[in-house]
Design a protein around this motif. Structure first.
Motif, PDB file in Angstrom:
ATOM      1  N   ALA A 132       0.799  -1.236  -0.110  1.00 39.76           N
ATOM      2  CA  ALA A 132      -0.064  -0.154   0.003  1.00 39.76           C
ATOM      3  C   ALA A 132       0.879   1.335  -0.019  1.00 39.76           C
ATOM      4  N   ARG A 133       0.797   2.079  -0.965  1.00 38.69           N
ATOM      5  CA  ARG A 133       1.547   3.326  -1.228  1.00 38.69           C
ATOM      6  C   ARG A 133       1.108   4.529  -0.547  1.00 38.69           C
ATOM      7  N   VAL A 134       1.737   5.124   0.159  1.00 39.13           N
ATOM      8  CA  VAL A 134       1.258   6.506   0.475  1.00 39.13           C
ATOM      9  C   VAL A 134       1.314   7.492  -0.504  1.00 39.13           C
ATOM     10  N   GLN A 135       2.389   7.511  -1.497  1.00 44.03           N
ATOM     11  CA  GLN A 135       2.470   8.415  -2.394  1.00 44.03           C
ATOM     12  C   GLN A 135       1.233   8.275  -3.276  1.00 44.03           C
ATOM     13  N   ASP A 136       0.645   7.204  -3.490  1.00 45.04           N
ATOM     14  CA  ASP A 136      -0.698   7.148  -4.313  1.00 45.04           C
ATOM     15  C   ASP A 136      -1.769   8.003  -3.779  1.00 45.04           C
ATOM     16  N   TYR A 137      -1.719   8.012  -2.582  1.00 44.06           N
ATOM     17  CA  TYR A 137      -2.910   8.756  -1.877  1.00 44.06           C
ATOM     18  C   TYR A 137      -2.522  10.389  -1.866  1.00 44.06           C
ATOM     19  N   ILE A 138      -1.307  10.746  -1.926  1.00 42.11           N
ATOM     20  CA  ILE A 138      -0.840  12.092  -2.005  1.00 42.11           C
ATOM     21  C   ILE A 138      -1.227  12.491  -3.618  1.00 42.11           C
ATOM     22  N   ASP A 139      -0.945  11.449  -4.354  1.00 35.12           N
ATOM     23  CA  ASP A 139      -1.242  12.043  -5.571  1.00 35.12           C
ATOM     24  C   ASP A 139      -2.550  12.373  -6.045  1.00 35.12           C
ATOM     25  N   ASP A 140      -3.553  11.481  -5.560  1.00 32.26           N
ATOM     26  CA  ASP A 140      -5.046  11.648  -5.962  1.00 32.26           C
ATOM     27  C   ASP A 140      -5.809  12.514  -4.960  1.00 32.26           C
ATOM     28  N   GLY A 141      -4.964  13.140  -3.893  1.00 30.97           N
ATOM     29  CA  GLY A 141      -5.628  13.967  -2.977  1.00 30.97           C
ATOM     30  C   GLY A 141      -6.203  13.587  -1.878  1.00 30.97           C
ATOM     31  N   ARG A 142      -5.796  12.083  -1.593  1.00 27.66           N
ATOM     32  CA  ARG A 142      -6.577  11.681  -0.274  1.00 27.66           C
ATOM     33  C   ARG A 142      -5.829  12.017   0.867  1.00 27.66           C
ATOM     34  N   LEU A 143      -4.409  12.366   0.781  1.00 28.51           N
ATOM     35  CA  LEU A 143      -3.590  12.797   1.810  1.00 28.51           C
ATOM     36  C   LEU A 143      -3.030  13.839   1.172  1.00 28.51           C
ATOM     37  N   GLN A 144      -2.331  14.602   2.202  1.00 28.16           N
ATOM     38  CA  GLN A 144      -1.561  15.829   1.924  1.00 28.16           C
ATOM     39  C   GLN A 144      -0.337  15.655   2.715  1.00 28.16           C
ATOM     40  N   GLU A 145       0.968  16.103   2.235  1.00 34.29           N
ATOM     41  CA  GLU A 145       2.258  16.267   2.830  1.00 34.29           C
ATOM     42  C   GLU A 145       2.136  16.887   4.191  1.00 34.29           C
ATOM     43  N   ARG A 146       2.864  16.547   5.113  1.00 34.84           N
ATOM     44  CA  ARG A 146       3.035  17.250   6.294  1.00 34.84           C
ATOM     45  C   ARG A 146       4.048  18.339   6.367  1.00 34.84           C
ATOM     46  N   THR A 147       3.875  19.350   7.000  1.00 32.21           N
ATOM     47  CA  THR A 147       4.850  20.416   7.226  1.00 32.21           C
ATOM     48  C   THR A 147       6.270  19.919   7.610  1.00 32.21           C
ATOM     49  N   ASP A 148       6.369  19.016   8.502  1.00 35.29           N
ATOM     50  CA  ASP A 148       7.485  18.573   9.133  1.00 35.29           C
ATOM     51  C   ASP A 148       8.077  17.722   8.143  1.00 35.29           C
ATOM     52  N   GLY A 149       7.597  17.216   6.971  1.00 42.38           N
ATOM     53  CA  GLY A 149       8.350  16.133   6.018  1.00 42.38           C
ATOM     54  C   GLY A 149       8.025  14.671   6.213  1.00 42.38           C
ATOM     55  N   THR A 150       7.782  14.426   7.495  1.00 46.19           N
ATOM     56  CA  THR A 150       7.738  13.115   7.865  1.00 46.19           C
ATOM     57  C   THR A 150       6.278  12.416   7.207  1.00 46.19           C
ATOM     58  N   ARG A 151       6.403  11.130   6.819  1.00 44.03           N
ATOM     59  CA  ARG A 151       5.176  10.396   6.162  1.00 44.03           C
ATOM     60  C   ARG A 151       4.663   9.301   7.063  1.00 44.03           C
ATOM     61  N   ASN A 152       5.494   9.035   8.061  1.00 40.98           N
ATOM     62  CA  ASN A 152       4.854   8.124   8.891  1.00 40.98           C
ATOM     63  C   ASN A 152       3.382   8.103   9.684  1.00 40.98           C
ATOM     64  N   PRO A 153       3.055   9.326   9.973  1.00 43.79           N
ATOM     65  CA  PRO A 153       1.956   9.438  10.567  1.00 43.79           C
ATOM     66  C   PRO A 153       0.719   9.264   9.215  1.00 43.79           C
ATOM     67  N   LEU A 154       1.041   9.458   7.988  1.00 39.91           N
ATOM     68  CA  LEU A 154       0.233   9.355   7.036  1.00 39.91           C
ATOM     69  C   LEU A 154       0.002   7.714   6.744  1.00 39.91           C
ATOM     70  N   GLN A 155       0.746   6.883   7.109  1.00 40.43           N
ATOM     71  CA  GLN A 155       0.352   5.542   6.602  1.00 40.43           C
ATOM     72  C   GLN A 155      -0.970   4.821   7.446  1.00 40.43           C
ATOM     73  N   THR A 156      -1.674   5.571   8.214  1.00 36.33           N
ATOM     74  CA  THR A 156      -2.925   4.853   8.673  1.00 36.33           C
ATOM     75  C   THR A 156      -4.111   4.802   7.580  1.00 36.33           C
ATOM     76  N   LEU A 157      -4.389   5.790   6.763  1.00 42.70           N
ATOM     77  CA  LEU A 157      -5.170   5.393   5.703  1.00 42.70           C
ATOM     78  C   LEU A 157      -5.014   4.281   4.873  1.00 42.70           C
ATOM     79  N   PRO A 158      -3.836   4.334   4.356  1.00 39.19           N
ATOM     80  CA  PRO A 158      -3.323   3.494   3.283  1.00 39.19           C
ATOM     81  C   PRO A 158      -3.470   1.937   4.045  1.00 39.19           C
ATOM     82  N   LEU A 159      -3.057   1.942   5.247  1.00 40.32           N
ATOM     83  CA  LEU A 159      -3.240   0.495   6.022  1.00 40.32           C
ATOM     84  C   LEU A 159      -4.787  -0.058   6.113  1.00 40.32           C
ATOM     85  N   LEU A 160      -5.527   0.938   6.655  1.00 45.28           N
ATOM     86  CA  LEU A 160      -6.795   0.487   6.813  1.00 45.28           C
ATOM     87  C   LEU A 160      -7.616   0.208   5.397  1.00 45.28           C
ATOM     88  N   ASP A 161      -7.232   0.911   4.376  1.00 47.56           N
ATOM     89  CA  ASP A 161      -7.888   0.537   3.100  1.00 47.56           C
ATOM     90  C   ASP A 161      -7.382  -0.793   2.626  1.00 47.56           C
TER      91      ASP A 161
END
Length: 336
Positions: free
Chosen positions: A126-155
């Motif tokens: 499950a790729r976080v980048q796919d979610y950023i590309d289609d707008g389901r997720l947005q990059e964080r200001t601190d640059g880390t993507r670890n907290p962005l893994q939740t939605l791709p994991l649940l999907d």
């Protein structure tokens, strides 16, 4: 019978009427039908291994579509190794799932692919980048993507209809994980509620759940970081090279050495140096720090970890410092 009871039942017992007598002066056991034989005890690692294999087999027997979260980090590597032992000589009877942040260390991704090919395990990504590309997720200001893994994991769990998800979490890592059960119930939204967890007295595991719910299963929950490294040394388990001392370009930030890379550039005021370092845990490049170390082999790492007074997450994970309850907040949202 619990896993520990099952393991202990394999140890010869010196009891009256068993045909053996104990020599009090030597501690040896003498068999009435033959020469003296020595009793033996299972080591701590043997007992932990027996418990973990018991948990893995119980989950596979009780659930229809389990999956194992596999990042290529040492804990998930150990759980996959235990699963391979649990079902040998057959193959591991479930796939592995990696939530790829897109900011992973290249060495870890290469190791991930080599491992699943060697074991003949199916890999789901499950790729976080796919979610950023289609707008389901947005990059964080601190640059880390670890907290962005939740939605791709649940999907990914929903898409695979996985009703049990193995993880390599351990109670000694963080106070939020210390609260965790071995079999952890997650609700219809994938969320964790500490008030909705079942007691596990006498190592009895309750996996009951309603449609839409699933469980997370943590076979090495009772292990420590030192147990993990001693087991890796004993079993000669392959690991990504990042775990061993090596020289690389780093810069100091928040008391950690960050690797210079595409996803973790140094700031103008930060000085880039070449240092001999290694990683105690592996995650997103933008939030995982290294420690200075000359431990280039497993025996040296075991000694180093035994002397450490900080857990690996406390020493090297910036994402756990976002807030005092960062790990618990992610768990409640549905992450690991």
């Amino acid at each position: 019978m619990t896993a520990v009871d099952a393991a202990l039942s394999q140890v010869p017992e010196l009891v009256e009427g068993s045909g053996r007598a104990s020599d009090a002066s030597t501690g040896s056991a003498t068999d009435a039908r033959g020469p003296a034989s020595r009793s033996h005890r299972l080591s701590t690692l043997d007992l932990l291994e027996a418990e973990a294999i018991h948990i893995i087999r119980e989950v596979v027997a009780e659930f229809e579509r389990p999956v194992l979260l596999f990042s290529g980090g040492k804990d998930s590597v150990v759980v996959l190794h235990l699963a391979a032992k649990a079902f040998a000589p057959g193959r591991v009877p479930f796939p592995v799932l990696h939530v790829d942040t897109g900011h992973n260390f290249p060495e870890v991704l290469a190791f991930r692919d080599e491992t699943v090919e060697r074991l003949g395990v199916r890999l789901e990504v499950a790729r976080v980048q796919d979610y950023i590309d289609d707008g389901r997720l947005q990059e964080r200001t601190d640059g880390t993507r670890n907290p962005l893994q939740t939605l791709p994991l649940l999907d990914a769990i929903a898409a695979g209809r996985h009703d049990a998800v193995f993880g390599g979490a351990r109670r000694d890592e963080d106070k939020a994980r210390a609260k965790e059960r071995i079999i952890s119930l997650r609700d219809e939204f994938g969320q964790w509620d500490p008030r909705n967890q079942r007691p596990e007295l006498w190592s009895l595991y309750n996996g009951r759940h309603t449609p839409g719910q699933h469980v997370r299963a943590f076979p090495i929950s009772n292990w420590t970081e030192l147990d993990v490294w001693r087991y890796i040394e004993r079993e000669r388990i392959p690991l990504p090279p990042l775990y061993f001392a090596h020289e690389r370009e780093v810069y100091a930030r928040d008391g950690m050495w960050r690797a210079v890379g595409e996803f973790s550039p140094a700031r103008a005021e930060e000085t880039i140096e070449r240092r001999v370092v290694r990683y105690r845990t592996v995650g997103d490049m933008s939030c995982t720090g290294a420690v200075e170390s000359d431990a280039a082999d497993l025996a040296s790492i075991v000694v180093e970890v035994g002397r450490s007074t900080l857990t690996e997450r406390g020493a090297t994970r910036a994402d756990d410092r976002i807030s005092e309850a960062a790990m618990e907040d992610r768990k409640k949202d549905g992450y690991f």
